[in-house]
Design a protein around this motif. Structure first.
Motif: not given
Length: 86
Positions: A53, A58, A73
């Motif tokens: 992330c 993600k 996302p």
């Protein structure tokens, strides 16, 4: 997460680690992060949910007891990755 080393050094000079999850014969499910991957990986009963992330990948969660993966996302890339996500 580190596990045993192979005796080799990677491109950045760090020790190459053996794939401990491939040898895991336990019955407990292990869910971990700190190893960014492009997708969730599952080897034996070991699940890596770190989908980068912070690197624009993600944000991923693992729902228990369903063993369901939920991912959304990233809204942006917060940090440039040193290498592409595996």
């Amino acid at each position: 997460l580190g596990g045993k080393t192979t005796g080799e050094a990677g491109a950045r000079g760090l020790p190459v680690r053996a794939d401990w999850a491939a040898d895991d014969g336990g019955t407990a499910t292990v869910v971990h992060g700190h190893t960014p991957m492009a997708e969730v990986t599952r080897t034996n009963n070991v699940v890596c949910i770190d989908t980068g992330c912070v690197f624009g990948g993600k944000l991923t969660a693992f729902r228990w007891p369903e063993q369901e993966v939920v991912a959304v996302p990233a809204i942006r890339e917060w940090l440039k990755p040193v290498k592409p996500l595996a």
